[in-house]
Each structure stands twice: as structure tokens, then as C-alpha cells.
Design an enzyme around this catalytic site. Sequence first.
Site, mmCIF file in Angstrom:
data_model
loop_
_atom_site.group_PDB
_atom_site.id
_atom_site.type_symbol
_atom_site.label_atom_id
_atom_site.label_comp_id
_atom_site.label_asym_id
_atom_site.label_seq_id
_atom_site.Cartn_x
_atom_site.Cartn_y
_atom_site.Cartn_z
ATOM 1 N N GLY A 11 -16.772 27.323 119.032
ATOM 2 C CA GLY A 11 -17.953 27.754 118.274
ATOM 3 C C GLY A 11 -19.185 27.820 119.175
ATOM 4 O O GLY A 11 -19.350 26.993 120.058
ATOM 5 N N VAL A 23 -25.888 26.120 135.340
ATOM 6 C CA VAL A 23 -24.698 26.183 136.209
ATOM 7 C C VAL A 23 -24.906 27.251 137.284
ATOM 8 O O VAL A 23 -24.708 27.001 138.480
ATOM 9 C CB VAL A 23 -23.422 26.490 135.370
ATOM 10 C CG1 VAL A 23 -22.250 26.843 136.271
ATOM 11 C CG2 VAL A 23 -23.078 25.310 134.466
ATOM 12 N N VAL A 24 -25.330 28.444 136.850
ATOM 13 C CA VAL A 24 -25.476 29.560 137.801
ATOM 14 C C VAL A 24 -26.550 29.246 138.841
ATOM 15 O O VAL A 24 -26.320 29.381 140.045
ATOM 16 C CB VAL A 24 -25.813 30.873 137.038
ATOM 17 C CG1 VAL A 24 -26.195 31.987 138.006
ATOM 18 C CG2 VAL A 24 -24.619 31.285 136.173
ATOM 19 N N ARG A 25 -27.707 28.796 138.389
ATOM 20 C CA ARG A 25 -28.805 28.595 139.344
ATOM 21 C C ARG A 25 -28.555 27.390 140.265
ATOM 22 O O ARG A 25 -28.921 27.424 141.436
ATOM 23 C CB ARG A 25 -30.133 28.474 138.591
ATOM 24 C CG ARG A 25 -30.464 29.811 137.923
ATOM 25 C CD ARG A 25 -31.922 30.076 137.756
ATOM 26 N NE ARG A 25 -32.118 31.463 137.369
ATOM 27 C CZ ARG A 25 -33.171 31.921 136.709
ATOM 28 N NH1 ARG A 25 -34.145 31.089 136.359
ATOM 29 N NH2 ARG A 25 -33.270 33.195 136.419
ATOM 30 N N ARG A 72 -11.627 32.343 120.524
ATOM 31 C CA ARG A 72 -10.552 31.354 120.461
ATOM 32 C C ARG A 72 -9.283 32.061 120.936
ATOM 33 O O ARG A 72 -9.116 33.248 120.696
ATOM 34 C CB ARG A 72 -10.405 30.821 119.046
ATOM 35 C CG ARG A 72 -11.729 30.179 118.562
ATOM 36 C CD ARG A 72 -11.581 29.416 117.281
ATOM 37 N NE ARG A 72 -12.872 29.242 116.620
ATOM 38 C CZ ARG A 72 -13.663 28.183 116.779
ATOM 39 N NH1 ARG A 72 -13.318 27.201 117.559
ATOM 40 N NH2 ARG A 72 -14.810 28.110 116.131
ATOM 41 N N GLY A 102 -16.350 22.674 122.762
ATOM 42 C CA GLY A 102 -16.061 21.465 121.995
ATOM 43 C C GLY A 102 -14.747 20.829 122.409
ATOM 44 O O GLY A 102 -14.201 21.152 123.479
ATOM 45 N N SER A 105 -11.764 23.056 123.370
ATOM 46 C CA SER A 105 -11.975 23.657 124.695
ATOM 47 C C SER A 105 -11.673 22.648 125.801
ATOM 48 O O SER A 105 -11.155 23.008 126.862
ATOM 49 C CB SER A 105 -13.423 24.126 124.831
ATOM 50 O OG SER A 105 -13.740 24.999 123.774
ATOM 51 N N THR A 125 -21.645 21.998 121.212
ATOM 52 C CA THR A 125 -21.246 22.192 119.818
ATOM 53 C C THR A 125 -22.308 21.576 118.920
ATOM 54 O O THR A 125 -22.837 20.514 119.243
ATOM 55 C CB THR A 125 -19.860 21.562 119.515
ATOM 56 O OG1 THR A 125 -19.702 21.450 118.091
ATOM 57 C CG2 THR A 125 -19.710 20.168 120.094
ATOM 58 N N ASP A 127 -21.801 20.205 116.197
ATOM 59 C CA ASP A 127 -21.216 19.149 115.356
ATOM 60 C C ASP A 127 -21.474 17.720 115.851
ATOM 61 O O ASP A 127 -21.316 16.777 115.085
ATOM 62 C CB ASP A 127 -19.699 19.360 115.232
ATOM 63 C CG ASP A 127 -19.358 20.708 114.624
ATOM 64 O OD1 ASP A 127 -20.183 21.231 113.857
ATOM 65 O OD2 ASP A 127 -18.280 21.248 114.923
ATOM 66 N N ARG A 171 -17.678 19.783 110.839
ATOM 67 C CA ARG A 171 -16.217 19.567 110.884
ATOM 68 C C ARG A 171 -15.860 18.191 110.344
ATOM 69 O O ARG A 171 -16.283 17.844 109.268
ATOM 70 C CB ARG A 171 -15.720 19.745 112.307
ATOM 71 C CG ARG A 171 -15.722 21.197 112.726
ATOM 72 C CD ARG A 171 -14.626 21.386 113.690
ATOM 73 N NE ARG A 171 -14.562 22.751 114.172
ATOM 74 C CZ ARG A 171 -13.562 23.189 114.907
ATOM 75 N NH1 ARG A 171 -12.589 22.372 115.236
ATOM 76 N NH2 ARG A 171 -13.522 24.415 115.305
ATOM 77 N N ALA A 186 -33.052 12.685 101.728
ATOM 78 C CA ALA A 186 -32.048 12.988 100.693
ATOM 79 C C ALA A 186 -31.740 11.760 99.852
ATOM 80 O O ALA A 186 -31.743 10.631 100.355
ATOM 81 C CB ALA A 186 -30.773 13.501 101.352
ATOM 82 N N LYS A 213 -37.936 9.901 88.975
ATOM 83 C CA LYS A 213 -37.620 10.954 89.954
ATOM 84 C C LYS A 213 -37.211 12.214 89.207
ATOM 85 O O LYS A 213 -36.300 12.164 88.385
ATOM 86 C CB LYS A 213 -36.448 10.474 90.826
ATOM 87 C CG LYS A 213 -36.757 10.542 92.289
ATOM 88 C CD LYS A 213 -35.614 9.996 93.108
ATOM 89 C CE LYS A 213 -36.216 9.368 94.345
ATOM 90 N NZ LYS A 213 -35.323 9.103 95.394
HETATM 91 P P1 ATP Z 1 -16.006 23.801 118.176
HETATM 92 O O1 ATP Z 1 -15.877 22.320 117.976
HETATM 93 O O2 ATP Z 1 -17.404 24.226 118.300
HETATM 94 O O3 ATP Z 1 -15.219 24.628 117.215
HETATM 95 P P2 ATP Z 1 -13.879 23.812 120.098
HETATM 96 O O4 ATP Z 1 -13.901 23.893 121.576
HETATM 97 O O5 ATP Z 1 -13.354 22.529 119.523
HETATM 98 O O6 ATP Z 1 -15.343 24.134 119.604
HETATM 99 P P3 ATP Z 1 -11.448 25.226 119.370
HETATM 100 O O7 ATP Z 1 -11.258 26.485 118.610
HETATM 101 O O8 ATP Z 1 -10.787 24.001 118.876
HETATM 102 O O9 ATP Z 1 -13.024 25.037 119.518
HETATM 103 O O10 ATP Z 1 -10.925 25.472 120.873
HETATM 104 C C1 ATP Z 1 -11.353 26.589 121.637
HETATM 105 C C2 ATP Z 1 -10.207 27.116 122.461
HETATM 106 O O11 ATP Z 1 -9.741 26.085 123.354
HETATM 107 C C3 ATP Z 1 -8.973 27.534 121.695
HETATM 108 O O12 ATP Z 1 -9.057 28.831 121.155
HETATM 109 C C4 ATP Z 1 -7.885 27.446 122.752
HETATM 110 O O13 ATP Z 1 -7.864 28.595 123.576
HETATM 111 C C5 ATP Z 1 -8.325 26.235 123.569
HETATM 112 N N1 ATP Z 1 -7.595 25.058 123.096
HETATM 113 C C6 ATP Z 1 -7.776 24.387 121.935
HETATM 114 N N2 ATP Z 1 -6.889 23.373 121.815
HETATM 115 C C7 ATP Z 1 -6.107 23.405 122.912
HETATM 116 C C8 ATP Z 1 -4.994 22.635 123.395
HETATM 117 N N3 ATP Z 1 -4.508 21.616 122.680
HETATM 118 N N4 ATP Z 1 -4.473 22.986 124.579
HETATM 119 C C9 ATP Z 1 -4.950 24.005 125.304
HETATM 120 N N5 ATP Z 1 -5.979 24.779 124.910
HETATM 121 C C10 ATP Z 1 -6.561 24.499 123.745
#
Ligand code: ATP
Length: 319
Positions: A11, A23-25, A72, A102, A105, A125, A127, A171, A186, A213
Site C-alpha cells: 500500500g 535514498v537517491v540523493r 502487489r 510494509g 514487502s 505504511t 498502519d 489492518r 472519541a 452529552k
Molecule cells: P501494506 O501493509 O501497506 O499493505 P505490505 O508490504 O504488507 O504493505 P503486501 O501486499 O502484503 O503489502 O506485500 C507486498 C508484496 O510483497 C506482495 O505483492 C508480494 O509481491 C510481496 N510479498 C508479500 N508476502 C510475501 C512473502 N511471504 N514472500 C515473498 N514475497 C512476499
Amino acid sequence: MKKIAVLTSGGDAPGMNAAIRAVVRTAVFKGMEVYGVRRGFHGLIKGEIEHMDVKSVGEILHRGGTILNTARSDQFKTEEGMGKALNILRVFGIEGLVVIGGDGSFRGALDLSERGFPTVGVPGTIDNDIACTEQTIGFDTAINTVLEAINKIRDTVSSHERTNIIEVMGRDAGDIAIYTGMAGGAEGILIPEMPLNIDNLCRRIIEGRNRGKSSSIIILAEGAGKAMELERIIEEKTGMETRATVLGYIQRGGSPSAADIILASRMGYHAVELLENNIGNRIVAIRENRIVDFDIKEALSMPKKFNQELYDLAQVLSI
Ligand code: ATP
């Protein structure tokens, strides 16, 4: 290391661009060549790689989302996909990779590291669900966006003397709900980390009304239930007019806050420093305002704690 690459995955989150820029700079500053991979692991497999320089990350600091796009990829999780990714990295002569994303990833980053390719994760992320770091890039911006929405909803809720349930993202983590529930005053905060006690919540709403309230705001974390279902139950049990609002993707957009830009810049810098020293298989984190790093496998097995103190305080102050 003289040649590295960076990608964003999972995400999107405000501040990811600031991390890419850092990272780039930093890499350019250290005399390294740097490449951007488009569309996360999906693009990596397909070889969607471009050379980046100081200019390619100009004027992106204030922009939400990610200029590298994100995606993804299920194929990446397979042996075949992994082989393709490693081959592309080899073809381009890339020696290290920064993965901004996240926990999913980071599992991908771990797979690459375990096959001998140095990879560093940067938590991006909204979250705030990465256990090893006290804060993730995007969380601060997201909670400010949610707070703005709560305050607007509060105006209409109090005019109509209603109860409003506001469903927020996160999540399986209740962080967005706890922080925004606290900041938005809240009357109730429902999170996946605490068992949901509807009767208790309804009693609090009724007691609040009896004390004068006229309206209530309940913040519901997406991992704790569905706002529409709760709307029906609360209206039935309290006899008070109740509405539900699901904030949705608005929480992921917008210009990053100063805090997120600074966090992203510090984390991006640290990630390159690690690779410069041939250190991979790490996740960058912030603890007590210091940038640190952890072994990916260890980091992924740490239990995620929620801020019980803030949660309890919000309960006390919302009576
Ligand atoms: P967010 O929490 O914001 O959704 P995220 O990184 O947790 O981010 P995911 O959709 O879970 O999002 O993972 C992103 C990508 O990382 C996946 O589409 C996949 O390519 C790779 N990935 C996720 N789980 C695995 C795993 N167990 N092994 C290898 N690659 C993975």
C-alpha cells in the site's frame, strides 16, 4: 557497493517519496549509481528499471503516493518469480536493494536476502503495524487526515445529536484508531487488540447521554469490525440515532506531514549507509528518536504491541 536500486511495494503511504528522494540523493552524494524500480516486485520481475539522479527526485517531497508506483505481485512469491527478479538485478549489475513498504514487502526482501542478495527494508505504511519500529512512514500524516475528518463529522453529529461510528484503516493494528480516538476526543475506541464489548459501549453512550452529552463519536479500527453492522446494533441497543462513516482511501493520500518527511529522510539515508557498508538483510526502524536497524527475520517475528497507556487514557478522558 557502487550500484543500488530502490522500489516501493504494498500500500502507498505519504512520505514514500521523501524516502525515495533520500535514498537517491544519499547514494549520489556517496558516489553510488542508483536505479528506481517501478511497480514494486511486479516491475522488478519485468525489468521496469530506470536510472535515477538528483533531478529525478526534485519537487516530490510534498507529494503523496509514490512516484515509482506500487503494486502487489503473487508471481514474486514463487521460485520462478524470485529467480526472474534475481536475474534482472544481475543483468543491471545492481548489488543492493532498498524496499520501502510494509511487512509483506519485507517478507519479499527477506527472500531476496536469503538467496544472497543484500536487501534493506524501510517501513512505509500508514498502519504503523511493523513491530520493530515505533513509527512507520505515513502514519503521522494519516492520523492528521483522520483527525480533520473526525472534527468535521463532529460538527454535524453534535448538530443532529447523533452517535457516529467512524471506521478507520490499520489492518490488524489499532494504532490509527487509538491515536485519532485520543486526539479527536472519541467517546469510544474499538480496536482488534481488545475484545469488543458492545453492551459496555452502549452503556457508556447511554450514561453519557444521561449526563447531558448530546452526541458521541466512536472510532472503529477496520480490524475490529464493520461500521455498518455496528450502526444497526448500537441504534437498536441505545435507541439513539446512529450513523456510520467509512473513511477509506482518503487516509492514504495527501501531502506528508513534516514529521513523516523527516522520518522518511532519516530512514532512507540510513538504508543507503547500510548498503554502502555491504550490510543487507536489515529493516530500518526508529526507537526513542534514534534510527536503528534489525535483522529482517527477527523483526518480522517480533510481536506487535499496542499503546495501552494511550488507549486507557483516552477512555478516562472521554467520560
Ligand atoms: P501494506 O501493509 O501497506 O499493505 P505490505 O508490504 O504488507 O504493505 P503486501 O501486499 O502484503 O503489502 O506485500 C507486498 C508484496 O510483497 C506482495 O505483492 C508480494 O509481491 C510481496 N510479498 C508479500 N508476502 C510475501 C512473502 N511471504 N514472500 C515473498 N514475497 C512476499
